[in-house]
Design a protein around this motif. Sequence first.
Motif, PDB file in Angstrom:
ATOM      1  N   HIS A 121       5.901  20.272  42.673  1.00 19.06           N
ATOM      2  CA  HIS A 121       6.496  21.519  42.087  1.00 19.06           C
ATOM      3  C   HIS A 121       6.307  22.954  42.629  1.00 19.06           C
ATOM      4  O   HIS A 121       5.489  22.772  43.417  1.00 19.06           O
ATOM      5  CB  HIS A 121       6.254  21.735  40.419  1.00 19.06           C
ATOM      6  N   ALA A 163      22.763  21.437  38.514  1.00 21.37           N
ATOM      7  CA  ALA A 163      22.790  22.320  37.254  1.00 21.37           C
ATOM      8  C   ALA A 163      23.545  23.488  37.304  1.00 21.37           C
ATOM      9  O   ALA A 163      24.339  23.829  36.401  1.00 21.37           O
ATOM     10  CB  ALA A 163      21.314  22.697  36.855  1.00 21.37           C
ATOM     11  N   CYS A 168       7.934  24.714  38.519  1.00 20.65           N
ATOM     12  CA  CYS A 168       9.385  24.311  38.465  1.00 20.65           C
ATOM     13  C   CYS A 168       9.240  22.925  39.123  1.00 20.65           C
ATOM     14  O   CYS A 168       9.175  22.871  40.454  1.00 20.65           O
ATOM     15  CB  CYS A 168      10.247  25.382  39.126  1.00 20.65           C
ATOM     16  N   TYR A 227      18.273  30.674  40.188  1.00 23.48           N
ATOM     17  CA  TYR A 227      17.882  29.562  39.526  1.00 23.48           C
ATOM     18  C   TYR A 227      18.395  29.559  38.110  1.00 23.48           C
ATOM     19  O   TYR A 227      18.281  30.408  37.298  1.00 23.48           O
ATOM     20  CB  TYR A 227      16.303  29.625  39.488  1.00 23.48           C
ATOM     21  N   CYS A 244      12.293  21.323  39.602  1.00 26.23           N
ATOM     22  CA  CYS A 244      13.577  20.997  40.208  1.00 26.23           C
ATOM     23  C   CYS A 244      13.549  20.898  41.714  1.00 26.23           C
ATOM     24  O   CYS A 244      12.966  21.527  42.590  1.00 26.23           O
ATOM     25  CB  CYS A 244      14.479  21.958  39.916  1.00 26.23           C
ATOM     26  N   SER A 245      14.404  19.747  42.190  1.00 24.47           N
ATOM     27  CA  SER A 245      14.566  19.583  43.498  1.00 24.47           C
ATOM     28  C   SER A 245      15.882  20.696  43.879  1.00 24.47           C
ATOM     29  O   SER A 245      16.553  21.156  43.116  1.00 24.47           O
ATOM     30  CB  SER A 245      14.849  18.494  44.016  1.00 24.47           C
ATOM     31  N   ARG A 246      16.203  20.715  45.167  1.00 21.30           N
ATOM     32  CA  ARG A 246      17.294  21.497  45.465  1.00 21.30           C
ATOM     33  C   ARG A 246      18.649  21.065  44.832  1.00 21.30           C
ATOM     34  O   ARG A 246      19.267  21.711  44.484  1.00 21.30           O
ATOM     35  CB  ARG A 246      17.609  21.644  46.964  1.00 21.30           C
ATOM     36  N   ARG A 247      18.554  19.718  44.845  1.00 25.19           N
ATOM     37  CA  ARG A 247      19.595  18.853  44.370  1.00 25.19           C
ATOM     38  C   ARG A 247      19.759  19.239  42.770  1.00 25.19           C
ATOM     39  O   ARG A 247      21.006  19.255  42.447  1.00 25.19           O
ATOM     40  CB  ARG A 247      19.452  17.500  44.753  1.00 25.19           C
ATOM     41  N   ASP A 248      18.740  18.987  42.422  1.00 24.60           N
ATOM     42  CA  ASP A 248      18.875  19.231  40.934  1.00 24.60           C
ATOM     43  C   ASP A 248      19.375  20.686  40.469  1.00 24.60           C
ATOM     44  O   ASP A 248      20.225  20.739  39.598  1.00 24.60           O
ATOM     45  CB  ASP A 248      17.241  19.174  40.075  1.00 24.60           C
ATOM     46  N   ILE A 249      18.869  21.566  41.370  1.00 25.89           N
ATOM     47  CA  ILE A 249      19.528  23.048  41.053  1.00 25.89           C
ATOM     48  C   ILE A 249      20.836  23.151  41.299  1.00 25.89           C
ATOM     49  O   ILE A 249      21.590  23.419  40.374  1.00 25.89           O
ATOM     50  CB  ILE A 249      18.542  23.905  41.800  1.00 25.89           C
ATOM     51  N   THR A 269      16.130  25.970  34.393  1.00 20.61           N
ATOM     52  CA  THR A 269      16.043  24.554  33.973  1.00 20.61           C
ATOM     53  C   THR A 269      14.408  24.259  33.299  1.00 20.61           C
ATOM     54  O   THR A 269      14.329  23.797  32.277  1.00 20.61           O
ATOM     55  CB  THR A 269      16.357  23.378  34.832  1.00 20.61           C
ATOM     56  N   CYS A 270      13.428  24.643  34.211  1.00 22.34           N
ATOM     57  CA  CYS A 270      12.073  24.396  33.634  1.00 22.34           C
ATOM     58  C   CYS A 270      11.462  25.433  32.891  1.00 22.34           C
ATOM     59  O   CYS A 270      10.184  25.523  32.780  1.00 22.34           O
ATOM     60  CB  CYS A 270      11.265  24.311  35.224  1.00 22.34           C
TER      61      CYS A 270
END
Length: 311
Positions: free
Chosen positions: A153, A109, A99, A131, A101-106, A134-135
């Motif tokens: 990741h 989303a 995965c 979560y 994703c950063s914390r910010r991405d999560i 996303t990935c």
Amino acid sequence: MTRPVFRFAPSPNGRLHLGHAVSALLNADLADRMNGRLLLRMEDIDPGRSRPEWAAAIREDLAWLGLRFEEPVRHQSQHLATYRRQVEALATAGLAYPCFCSRRDIAAAVADRSATTGRPAPRDPDGGPLYPGTCRHLTLSEIAARRAAGAPHTWRLAMDRALAVAPGSFHIHAFADPDRPAAREGVRPIGSVTPVAQERGGGIANPSRWGDAVIARRDVPTSYHLAVVMDDAVQGVTHVVRGADLLAATDLHLLLQALIGVPSPAYRHHPLIRDPSGEKLAKSRGSQSLADLRAAGITPEEIRRRFGFRA
Ligand code: GLU
């Protein structure tokens, strides 16, 4: 008959406080009365927070409390390659995925999804956003390209697939102590702290509430959950005695044990010791350490007696 195996597993990122002392004393007391073995494990996978000085201080505090553990003490930081191999095995079996994703991405989303559905974002038992996946569906070539570019990741458990291959439902085997009924356990206050939570028992685990949990971090090839499950198995732990704050984690641990193919120990989650404002004791909240209590003249016998252990 094989002897029961207990363990105390502190994270060496500060001094022990009374909550740790109660947990360690409970493990030692049960091991003593059940003719069990008592192991110590340093959960030092966090390179930013764990320090050898803290591990040494913890051993000093435990010795001061009068507790003896079998040698050698296991240090998780010395077994990172083993955890890494297990993560790879889970990934090869299609049960874990990288995965990016950063914390910010999560957070973004999750906020998007919440805005679309008009419902609050679902949370995991630790209070973090579940979560959003996303990935989960990245193709092999997308993954290869990102890894080749050096994108950091984590590894996440593919919860749906894990539940599909895991056998049936998970029953938490809780064990009781006939000589020390939960109601009596640690009910007397010491200093300014009082145990309040009731002992939590067994029941059917619900691992899905963790969603696609992180099983390996960006900086370390494991998470707390994976390392604790693997180590309990490697050390032959039969009885896990730990605080009620880890009850929800046990749901995930039972699933990981099934996926890895190791036996599940019996569990006992003891009440937490809280400060007068009802907060769990924590170094970050300035809770008194055992070293502070020792400096103030409190003896190990007093601590034992006040929590209902034989002095
Ligand atoms: N290392 C964890 C802690 O200090 C305890 C883990 C466990 O007992 O399973 O909170």
